[in-house]
Design an enzyme around this catalytic site. Structure first.
Site, short mmCIF file in Angstrom:
data_model
loop_
_atom_site.label_atom_id
_atom_site.label_comp_id
_atom_site.label_asym_id
_atom_site.label_seq_id
_atom_site.Cartn_x
_atom_site.Cartn_y
_atom_site.Cartn_z
CD GLU A 121 1.05 0.90 6.17
OE1 GLU A 121 1.66 1.48 5.59
OE2 GLU A 121 -0.05 1.71 6.12
CG ASN B 289 -0.24 0.09 2.47
OD1 ASN B 289 0.94 -0.25 2.61
ND2 ASN B 289 -0.80 0.75 3.56
CB CYS C 237 2.33 4.54 4.38
SG CYS C 237 1.26 5.91 4.13
O1 CDP Z 1 -4.42 7.39 10.37
P1 CDP Z 1 -5.03 6.71 9.31
O2 CDP Z 1 -5.98 5.83 9.50
O3 CDP Z 1 -5.88 7.96 8.37
O4 CDP Z 1 -3.86 6.43 8.25
P2 CDP Z 1 -2.38 6.07 8.49
O5 CDP Z 1 -2.18 5.03 9.18
O6 CDP Z 1 -1.60 7.46 8.32
O7 CDP Z 1 -2.24 5.58 6.70
C1 CDP Z 1 -2.43 3.99 6.71
C2 CDP Z 1 -2.79 3.97 5.35
O8 CDP Z 1 -4.09 4.55 4.69
C3 CDP Z 1 -1.71 4.11 4.21
O9 CDP Z 1 -0.68 3.34 3.98
C4 CDP Z 1 -2.61 4.32 2.85
O10 CDP Z 1 -2.69 2.85 2.53
C5 CDP Z 1 -3.96 5.09 3.50
N1 CDP Z 1 -3.84 6.39 3.29
C6 CDP Z 1 -4.21 7.02 2.16
O11 CDP Z 1 -4.71 6.37 1.23
N2 CDP Z 1 -4.33 8.50 1.84
C7 CDP Z 1 -3.87 9.15 2.93
N3 CDP Z 1 -3.88 10.47 2.68
C8 CDP Z 1 -3.44 8.71 4.19
C9 CDP Z 1 -3.38 7.02 4.30
#
Ligand code: CDP
Length: 586
Positions: A288, A284, A286
């Site tokens: 992970e 994905n 980021c």
């Molecule tokens: O905290 P949150 O649940 O918003 O997201 P995160 O843990 O920072 O990011 C988890 C995953 O959400 C990332 O690896 C992306 O796959 C997705 N993501 C996204 O698609 N667009 C963003 N602006 C931020 C996160």
């Protein structure tokens, strides 16, 4: 949906939010009416999520919970800020869109149809708040013959620009901007152009990019040998490069801009729990969550800051942690069925492997409370103990669910089935996400990262400045009678107390920030968590502005030797515009 959702009990407790959480939730998470104004309050929002996810329970007669009971449990789990599901679940559960997963990987086939299908599918996913990862390794290289027209192909990088532009135009349902991961194998003929692609400012600003390194390539680097570049569509060798030169270029570009990162693809596939379901080719955005083509995964994070118990063994409330893990696994497994998927193929893959990714946030805050410096052996030991515990408990929770609901459909042919382990309800249970927004909502440090600054001031309305400081840091200063307004203003300017000799030595040792922590320690922490994580770990290795290319070379090599699945470095001040993952300040 068919499953009836219970209505909120009259005595449902009002959640207590920190001021930043109020801003973020109001702006992006509360459901809005046609006039753009919120149609729900915080209490209704969390009940919407809790009740929708709990409603799935009614499908299983063997569940130990009633739906109403479980909805209450989920509600307090979230509003006590002990656990939060990924943003799309908070935003979309119980709504018409109903897409709840944050992570997707889409295949990109070597044809115009295949490429533009992927562009369209990515747009649909971005609209729902999900992020997409792609491997572009199957696309034929620039200049290769195109059979149907007799012309020449334009290669993966030029097609990536189309994905980038499409992403730019879709503002993820008005909630967050789209994010992509682009991966290319190191033996693709266009690899040099790919490594250099992000240097051209702006062209791929909606992408994080990573080079997929193979075991064979790493050995060629070690022995200073050449390796083959292979045309993906014909399997023919198109040239040879000196592995060290490519590795050097990678290091140089990462030094200049933070991109590309690296991912050890063989290693990721060695840990693929369902190799019969396909090969993993991307993660994905980021990094992970490695996934199969058309697979999606929903994540959730436990807030460790709230599980400190100084009088308990190792300072952690293990009993409470076990309870939270079991409930969270049930929550995430229910999310799989509660979610709508943008494509039938995705829904099918997701329901076959039923991957979930439970992780942690607030780790730095936990260390602060226990007075353990982030860059210490004691912190590494604690990291391993906590993650081992979460891994074990999440597997036991997944086994319990398998008893109640049956194992994931691909279990028999999975590595677990072959080892006679389990059965489990989920092909993976653990992932460490960045928690960029979740950590703001929960009011804790993000993921497993150290704090970026102990205090900072931000502009609020009317030119007023508001100071924000880490609460554990302020508490410690007060206890040591070292707290003062002048000191806090100074800390807000510098971020760190590492060089403030008038601050008590023990406080300076414990309250370290990302830049006080040496790069090697960042990596050691990543490796400690990775040891007990099914999927991967989101972690940035921060380097000072003065770091050299040799420093990055060393970090990459260390990541390889320590068993990490990939690594992302960021040299302070090397880029004006950060793509994402540093946290979204309201
Ligand atoms: O905290 P949150 O649940 O918003 O997201 P995160 O843990 O920072 O990011 C988890 C995953 O959400 C990332 O690896 C992306 O796959 C997705 N993501 C996204 O698609 N667009 C963003 N602006 C931020 C996160």
């Amino acid at each position: 949906r068919v499953t009836p959702v219970p209505s909120a009990p009259a005595d449902l407790v009002e959640p207590r939010l920190n001021p930043n959480a109020e801003v973020v939730l109001t702006k992006r998470y509360l459901r809005k009416g046609p006039d753009g104004l919120p149609r729900e309050d915080y209490r209704q929002m969390f009940w919407r999520v809790a009740a929708t996810i709990a409603a799935e329970e009614s499908k299983y007669s063997s569940s130990p919970y009633s739906v109403a009971e479980l909805a209450q449990e989920f509600y307090s789990l979230m509003t006590s800020w002990r656990f939060l599901p990924n943003s799309p679940t908070l935003m979309n559960a119980g709504t018409e869109l109903g897409q709840l997963a944050a992570c997707f990987v889409l295949p990109v086939d070597d044809s115009i149809d295949g490429i533009f299908d992927a562009v369209k599918h990515a747009a649909m996913i971005h609209k729902s708040g999900g992020g997409t990862g792609f491997s572009f390794s199957r696309l034929r290289h620039e200049g290769a013959r195109v059979g149907s027209t007799g012309g020449v192909a334009s290669g993966p990088i030029s097609f990536m620009k189309i994905f980038n532009t499409a992403t730019e135009q879709i503002k993820q349902g008005g909630t967050r901007r789209g994010a992509n991961m682009g991966i290319l194998r190191v033996d693709h003929p266009d690899i040099v152009r790919f490594i250099e692609s992000k240097a051209r400012q702006g062209e791929l600003n909606n992408f994080n990019i990573s080079v997929a390194l193979t075991e064979g390539f790493m050995q060629a680097v070690e022995k200073d040998e050449e390796y083959d570049l292979v045309a993906p569509h014909s399997g023919k060798v198109k040239g040879r490069l000196r592995a060290r030169e490519v590795f050097n270029l990678l290091v140089q570009k990462a030094w200049e801009s933070g991109d590309p990162g690296i991912v050890f693809l063989d290693r990721v596939n060695r840990d693929n729990p369902t190799p019969d379901q396909g090969e993993i080719e991307s993660t994905n955005p980021c990094g992970e969550q490695p996934l199969l083509p058309y697979e999606a995964c929903n994540l959730g994070s436990i807030n460790l800051a709230l599980l400190a118990k100084p009088e308990a063994r190792d300072g952690v409330d293990w009993e409470e942690l076990a309870r939270v893990v079991h409930l969270s696994v049930r929550f995430l497994d229910n999310v799989i069925d509660a979610s709508n998927y943008p494509l039938p193929q995705i829904g099918e893959k997701v329901r076959t492997n039923r991957k979930i990714g439970l992780g942690v946030m607030g780790f730095a805050d936990l260390l602060f409370q226990l007075r353990v410096p982030y860059d210490s052996q004691e912190a590494l030991n604690l990291a391993e103990k906590i993650m081992k515990f979460i891994q074990t408990e999440s597997k036991s929770a997944s086994a319990q669910l398998a008893e109640e609901r049956g194992p994931f459909p691909a279990y028999e042919t999975s590595v677990y089935g072959k080892r006679n382990e389990g059965p489990y309800r989920n092909a993976t249970t653990t992932t460490i996400a960045p928690t960029g927004t979740l950590s703001i909502i929960a009011g804790c440090s993000s993921g497993i990262e150290p704090l970026f600054a102990l205090a900072f001031s931000r502009n609020v309305m009317d030119g007023e400045r508001l100071m924000e400081a880490n609460p554990y840091f302020e508490e410690a200063l007060k206890a040591a009678q070292a707290h003062s307004k002048t000191l806090m203003e100074d800390v807000a300017k510098k971020g760190s107390v590492a060089h403030m000799e008038h601050v008590p030595e023990d406080i300076r040792r414990v309250f370290v920030t990302a830049h006080d922590v040496a790069p090697q320690w960042h990596l050691k922490m990543q490796a400690a968590f990775q040891k007990y994580t099914d999927n991967a770990v989101s972690k940035t290795v921060n380097l000072p502005h003065e770091a050299t290319q040799q420093d990055i070379w060393n970090i990459y090599w260390m990541a390889y030797e320590m068993g990490c699945k990939g690594v992302t470095v960021y040299r302070d001040g090397c880029r004006a515009d950060q793509v994402l993952c540093t946290g979204e300040t309201p």
